[in-house]
Structure formats: structure tokens, C-alpha cells
Write a protein that holds these residues in place. Structure first.
Motif, mmCIF file in Angstrom:
data_model
loop_
_atom_site.group_PDB
_atom_site.id
_atom_site.type_symbol
_atom_site.label_atom_id
_atom_site.label_comp_id
_atom_site.label_asym_id
_atom_site.label_seq_id
_atom_site.Cartn_x
_atom_site.Cartn_y
_atom_site.Cartn_z
ATOM 1 N N PHE A 132 0.939 -1.124 -0.087
ATOM 2 C CA PHE A 132 -0.076 -0.004 -0.016
ATOM 3 C C PHE A 132 0.895 1.240 0.031
ATOM 4 O O PHE A 132 1.881 1.338 0.830
ATOM 5 C CB PHE A 132 -0.995 0.053 1.094
ATOM 6 N N THR A 133 0.667 2.236 -0.980
ATOM 7 C CA THR A 133 1.456 3.401 -1.025
ATOM 8 C C THR A 133 0.475 4.558 -0.679
ATOM 9 O O THR A 133 -0.551 4.772 -1.521
ATOM 10 C CB THR A 133 1.927 3.619 -2.327
ATOM 11 N N LEU A 134 0.514 5.416 0.270
ATOM 12 C CA LEU A 134 -0.246 6.625 0.527
ATOM 13 C C LEU A 134 0.486 7.720 0.298
ATOM 14 O O LEU A 134 1.412 8.046 1.032
ATOM 15 C CB LEU A 134 -0.947 6.407 1.920
ATOM 16 N N GLU A 135 -0.057 8.645 -0.473
ATOM 17 C CA GLU A 135 0.233 9.800 -0.656
ATOM 18 C C GLU A 135 -0.880 10.865 -0.483
ATOM 19 O O GLU A 135 -1.904 10.848 -0.993
ATOM 20 C CB GLU A 135 0.649 10.337 -2.107
ATOM 21 N N MET A 136 -0.780 11.753 0.978
ATOM 22 C CA MET A 136 -1.937 12.377 1.402
ATOM 23 C C MET A 136 -1.613 13.718 2.084
ATOM 24 O O MET A 136 -0.527 13.887 2.748
ATOM 25 C CB MET A 136 -2.401 11.224 2.526
ATOM 26 N N ASP A 137 -2.157 14.793 1.533
ATOM 27 C CA ASP A 137 -2.075 16.042 2.200
ATOM 28 C C ASP A 137 -2.933 15.858 3.484
ATOM 29 O O ASP A 137 -3.885 15.280 3.662
ATOM 30 C CB ASP A 137 -2.453 17.226 1.252
ATOM 31 N N LYS A 138 -2.544 16.940 4.294
ATOM 32 C CA LYS A 138 -3.307 17.236 5.536
ATOM 33 C C LYS A 138 -4.890 17.737 5.074
ATOM 34 O O LYS A 138 -4.819 19.081 4.499
ATOM 35 C CB LYS A 138 -2.702 18.264 6.565
ATOM 36 N N ILE A 139 -6.094 17.282 5.475
ATOM 37 C CA ILE A 139 -7.463 17.444 5.131
ATOM 38 C C ILE A 139 -8.184 17.916 6.498
ATOM 39 O O ILE A 139 -9.304 17.677 6.193
ATOM 40 C CB ILE A 139 -7.876 16.590 4.348
ATOM 41 N N ASP A 140 -7.625 18.005 7.513
ATOM 42 C CA ASP A 140 -8.125 18.016 8.842
ATOM 43 C C ASP A 140 -9.429 19.085 9.017
ATOM 44 O O ASP A 140 -10.374 18.740 9.822
ATOM 45 C CB ASP A 140 -7.283 18.145 10.052
#
Length: 665
Positions: free
Chosen positions: A556-564
């Protein structure tokens, strides 16, 4: 005809009864005469019952099956409820089992099954009773006569006995079925007996809030309709529950109320009376109130009579007498009664009474300074208690899981019904268009029709959207409730069990309880992920992907910006569930070895992409059978004001793309 025949008449005068019987030519008349005799309060009823049994056997020998069955049912009812000789009742009813198939009376056959099952229950033959009830239920289900009292009672008794053999989910289903039948029959009393059984079931399995809620209805409605015996039995169950929770104040309150309410007459007065007195003697003795214990002991001894050898009533009687003797420092007598109680329940499924007997013996031997014997019985008690707690936790866990599955099925059915409504609306719209076309050909009033059609479709669509959203939020509320039940109830019980297993060096039980606890925690986290509240949506999704990465042999490869701060609380739940559902479907069906998850924050929206290198699927076939899978995922994004695209083909992997507007900007 029989009111003048009294107990003072010896059976020498029974020649008169025999003469009367001989003078009655029709067998129906003989049956009615004997049944009337056996009901007389001023008769020597056991002697009359023996006479009825002779006629029953004579009817069997002459193959008069209907007559023999009527006598059998009357004898069973008499020995169970009036004479309280359950072994005699069971013997008579069991003897008739091979002949039931000869009968066609659709009133007497169901009565036979439940009477026979009742006798087996009082003899503590619970599995045998369930076998009999299964035959009776099968017979009655074929006839579908929901007005038949025995129909509901068979389900009620099956609920009680399924609980005895540790099948909680079946037990709940039986109780609920019996309640529905009794509601249909407007039989409030029997409805309350079923509700009381359900309350006892919940209480025994640590679901105390549900038990109290169910029992409160019994207290209120039973008192309102003056059916005090069901109220008394509910009080005794509440007394038992308070004892397990070490709530002495509540235990004393419930037994006082039970003593007050048991004085009213009822069809099962004898059994309720003896049970209530037995409970009272035990409760007051345990709590050091000797005067009250001694007072009710004298009444109990005067009423127990031949019922002391009854397996069901005898157990409670011997426990009561032992506690009373212990309170009065009569240790040898207390020891003898306690052993009688233990011997009476050994080999049965009555775990609670076995535990009570073992703990009582441990206490008695401690008072007698026989510490080896005290330790032996306390170990037996502790071992049994650990086993019961383990079974109880597993039963509760299985019940909650079954509830969750039922909820899912109910939602699927509701969704299917909604889809049918939507299809109906679409068909109506097509029909209106055809009508509109015809109107155009013949006149010019079509614009009004068109407007009304579109308003109708728009309204239908709005209702559909709202219904779908309500379904999803109802599912979230159910998940939250079940997660709390698992964490606060099952989880805590398993923690206590693990500690006890560790303290007593029971390695096998320790591993089992820890494994079960871990499984419960995993299920609870899946239902209500704490990370969503603790870490925010960004951290929760990262932890979710990390969990899947650890558990499955997939990269699993996760590329994620902060979206809180992009969405509100409800939208965060929808986004989390969307990713969770996508991951679950992926590991179940895709056979992928690599997965890329991209969550990118733009100025006015969040873009989400989940792509895998799996086997893919036919999108048309997927849409036909998607149920609550892909459709629910799409609905969650639509509820956030976004759009979803799914691109896939067989052997070409799958790509899920979502575009969600930011609402908290």
C-alpha cells in the motif's frame, strides 16, 4: 354433578364414581366427567388422577387415540401445575409419544407437545424439551393457526430452553417470535411472560440495561392487569441479578416486593409460592436477617411437602435451608442441605445453581474450620465461574455480532425496497411522457403535464436522497451503539477474565481470553474507529491504511495532504467509511499486489484516487449486484456534494476517483 363429592369420601365410595362412569355411554361424557373430578378442590385429586390414568391406559389398549390423548394432556397439566409431580407428568407424557401420529385433533396435539416439553424442562432435560418443541412448532407452522395459544407458548418455551443450552441468538429470536404471536392474539399476560424470559436472558448475559428495560414493562403492565405471578417471577429474576452484581439493597427490595405480590391467586401459584419462599429464606439468611429467614422457612417447610424431591423446586429448597442453617450456626445441617442441592444439579446445565452450591459449601467449611474442604469447593466455584464468564462473554459477543448482521440485512432489504420505488417512479415518468406525447398530438395543454411530471420526479429524487442519507446515519448510530456494548461490556469482562487467568496461572485460559479480547477490540475499532476522534481524518486514514498494510500481503502506498479542517464531523465519517469500504472490497476481491492511495488538497476541493493492479471487474455486472457496496460508497461522496468515477475492466485493475468540494474553507 361432582360438587358434592368431597375429600372426606374415601375411595371405598369411589364405587359411586365408577357406577357413574359406567352409566355414561359416550366416551366424551366419561372424559368430561373425569376431567371435572380432577379439577375439584375438595377431592383427593391424586386418587382421581390414578383413576384417570387407568382409563387412559384402557383407551390406549383399545386404540381410542383421541380419548387417550385428552386424558394424557389432562394428567400432564394436573401433575405439572397442581400436584407438582414433574417426574410423574413426564413419565405419563413420554409414554404417549409413540402414539401422537395416530391423532388428528388440532387442539389436543399442540397441547400435548407443549405439556410434554414443560415436564421435560422441569426435569431439567433441556435438550429433550427442545426436541419436543421442535416437533410441535413444525406441526403448528404447517397449519399457520396464529390464534392458537400453544403456537406462541411453544416459541416462548423454546426461548427459555435455548438459553439453557447456551444459544443466546436463537433464544432471543424465539422470544421475539412468541411476543409477536401473543400481540396478535391480544394476550397481554403471555406477552409479559415472553418479555420476562427475554429480560432474564439479557441479565444472565450481562446486558443489564436491556434486562432492566424489558423487566420494567413486566412490572408496569403486569401490575396494571393484576397478573401478579409474572410480576413475582420478574422480581425473583431481578433479585438474582442484584445478587450477581453484589447490590444488597436492590436484592432485599426485590424480594420484599416478590413476597408482597406472590399472595395473589394464579394458575401457577404453587410453583411461584415455593420459589419465592425459597428465595426469601436464602436472601434474608445471606444478609444476616435471621428472624425473617426463620419466619419464611417455617412457611416453606409447611408447603414443600412431597415437592422436596422435585429436581427443579428441590434445588432451591435445599439451598434455602442450607443458608438458613448456616445463619443459625447449624453447620452440620447446613452442610447436608448444601450437598443435597449440589447433588441435585450435578450433570445438569444449571451452572448458576452449581456455582451457588459450591460457594455455599466453601463458606460452610470455612465456618467449620475445615480449610482443605473449603479450598476445594472454592476452587470448584472459581473454575466454574471462570468458565461461565468465558461462555457469557462469547455468547454476548456472538449476540452482538448477530445483531449487526441482522441490521445489515435489514438495511439491504430497505435499500432494495427503495430501489423498487425508484424504478416505479422511473416507469411512471416514462408513462407520463407517452401520455404527454399523445396530448401534444391532440392539443396544447402538454406544458402543464410536463411541469407536473418533472416536479413529481424531482420530489421523488429528493425523498430518495433523504431516505438514503437516513439509512447511512442510522447504520452509523447502530455501529456506535454496538461498539460501545463491545467495549464497555464484553471487553471489560474479558479483561477481568484475563487478570484472573494470569493470577491463577491458567495459561490456556489466559491466551484464549486475550485472543478473544483482541478480536473484540478489532471489531469495535472497525465499528467506531477511535482514531477518527483522536487523530482527525488525516491521522485516521493513515492509521487505517497502515492497519491494512500490516494485515495483508499487499503493498500500500499512501500520498496524502493534511485535510483535517476541510470537512465537518459527519463528512469526515463519510470520507473515512468510503476509504474503509474501498480497502475492504479491494483486499477481498481484487487480488491486487500493489495499491496507490492519493488524497490531494486543492483550493476548493479534495481529490481522492485509489488505484490497484488487480483483476478488475465488469462494471455493468458490478452495478447489477452491488447491494450496499459500490452504491453506498457513491452515496457517501454524493452526500458530501462530490462526484465519483470508477474505471475498471477485467484483468486491467481498478481506479476509483472522487472529487469532493471543501465545505469548511
Amino acid at each position: 354433578m361432582t360438587s358434592g363429592i368431597c375429600r372426606s369420601q374415601s375411595f371405598d365410595d369411589n364405587g359411586k364414581i365408577t357406577d357413574t362412569l359406567d352409566s355414561i355411554l359416550a366416551y366424551e361424557g366419561k372424559v368430561n366427567y373425569l376431567l371435572e373430578l380432577i379439577e375439584q378442590k375438595n377431592m383427593d385429586n391424586d386418587e382421581v388422577a390414578n383413576l384417570v390414568l387407568q382409563y387412559r391406559d384402557s383407551s390406549l389398549a383399545q386404540k381410542r387415540w383421541e380419548e387417550a390423548l385428552t386424558f394424557t394432556n389432562a394428567l400432564g397439566t394436573y401433575y405439572i401445575y397442581k400436584s407438582i409431580n414433574h417426574s410423574k407428568a413426564y413419565s405419563i407424557l413420554e409414554d404417549y409419544q409413540p402414539y401422537v401420529h395416530h391423532n388428528s385433533d388440532e387442539k389436543q396435539i399442540p397441547l400435548f407437545y407443549i405439556t410434554c416439553a414443560e415436564a421435560a424442562t422441569f426435569m431439567q432435560y433441556y435438550k429433550k424439551s427442545l426436541d419436543i418443541l421442535d416437533k410441535g412448532i413444525t406441526f403448528m407452522e404447517k397449519r399457520k393457526d396464529s390464534s392458537l395459544y400453544e403456537f406462541g407458548y411453544a416459541y416462548l418455551k423454546a426461548g427459555e430452553n435455548s438459553d439453557k443450552v447456551n444459544e443466546i441468538s436463537k433464544s432471543v429470536a424465539y422470544f421475539e417470535k412468541s411476543k409477536k404471536i401473543f400481540i396478535h392474539q391480544n394476550d397481554t399476560l403471555m406477552y409479559l411472560w415472553a418479555q420476562n424470559g427475554l429480560a432474564q436472558l439479557y441479565g444472565k448475559n450481562g446486558l443489564y440495561d436491556r434486562a432492566e428495560k424489558a423487566r420494567q414493562e413486566v412490572f408496569e403492565k403486569g401490575t396494571a392487569i393484576k397478573e401478579y405471578q409474572v410480576v413475582t417471577m420478574a422480581r425473583l429474576a431481578a433479585c438474582n441479578e442484584a445478587n450477581r452484581k453484589n447490590d444488597l439493597t436492590e436484592e432485599l427490595h426485590q424480594i420484599r416486593m416478590a413476597l408482597k405480590e406472590r399472595k395473589h391467586e394464579s394458575a401457577v401459584q404453587g410453583i411461584v409460592d415455593i420459589l419465592t419462599l425459597s428465595y426469601a429464606v436464602s436472601v434474608y439468611a445471606r444478609n444476616g436477617i435471621k428472624d425473617s429467614s426463620n419466619l419464611y422457612k417455617r412457611e416453606l417447610v409447611s408447603k414443600i411437602g412431597p415437592h422436596v424431591n422435585n429436581p427443579f423446586l428441590g434445588t432451591y429448597y435445599h439451598l434455602a435451608m442450607s443458608w438458613n442453617a448456616l445463619a443459625n450456626n447449624q453447620f452440620d445441617l447446613a452442610e447436608r442441605y448444601a450437598h443435597n442441592a449440589l447433588n441435585g444439579v450435578k450433570g445438569t446445565l444449571e451452572a448458576q445453581n452449581i456455582m451457588r452450591s459450591e460457594l455455599l459449601l466453601a463458606t460452610i467449611y470455612e465456618k467449620m474450620n475445615d480449610l482443605p474442604q473449603s479450598l476445594l469447593h472454592f476452587k470448584n466455584y472459581a473454575k466454574m465461574k471462570d468458565s461461565v464468564n468465558n461462555v457469557t462473554s462469547r455468547r454476548r459477543f456472538a449476540f452482538i455480532q448477530a445483531q449487526l448482521e441482522t441490521e445489515k440485512k435489514d438495511m439491504e432489504i430497505a435499500k432494495q425496497k427503495q430501489d423498487i420505488k425508484i424504478l416505479d417512479a422511473q416507469n411512471k415518468e416514462k408513462t407520463y411522457w407517452l401520455v404527454f406525447g399523445g396530448v401534444i398530438l391532440v392539443g396544447g395543454s402538454g406544458f402543464l403535464w410536463l411541469y407536473r411530471i418533472r416536479r413529481f420526479a424531482q420530489k421523488e429524487q429528493e425523498l430518495t436522497e433523504k431516505y438514503s442519507q437516513d439509512l447511512l446515519w442510522q447504520q452509523e448510530r447502530e455501529r456506535e451503539y454496538i461498539a460501545r456494548e463491545l467495549h464497555d461490556g464484553v471487553g471489560q469482562q474479558l479483561t477481568v477474565m484475563s487478570k484472573k487467568a494470569r493470577d491463577t496461572s491458567q495459561t490456556e485460559l489466559l491466551k484464549l481470553s486475550q485472543d478473544t479480547l483482541e478480536e473484540v477490540r478489532m471489531v469495535a475499532k472497525g465499528l467506531l474507529p477511535p482514531a477518527l476522534a483522536n487523530l482527525g481524518i488525516t491521522g485516521a486514514v493513515q492509521q487505517l491504511i497502515y492497519t491494512f498494510d500490516e494485515k495483508y500481503n499487499v503493498i500500500f502506498t499512501l500520498e496524502m495532504d493534511k485535510i483535517d479542517h476541510c470537512f465537518d464531523k459527519e463528512q469526515n465519517v463519510n470520507l473515512y467509511r468510503f476509504v474503509q469500504e474501498a480497502m475492504t472490497n479491494l483486499v477481498k476481491h481484487s487480488q491486487a499486489t500493489e495499491v496507490l492511495i492519493e488524497i490531494v488538497k486543492r483550493t476548493d476541493c479534495v481529490k481522492l484516487r485509489i488505484a490497484d493492479n488487480g483483476i478488475g471487474f465488469d462494471i455493468e455486472e458490478g452495478n447489477k449486484g452491488q447491494g450496499l457496496g459500490l452504491k453506498t460508497m457513491e452515496k457517501r461522496i454524493q452526500m458530501m456534494g462530490g462526484e465519483v468515477q470508477i474505471r475498471t475492466a477485467k484483468k486491467r485493475g481498478t481506479s476509483i476517483n472522487a472529487n469532493i468540494p471543501i465545505t469548511n474553507a
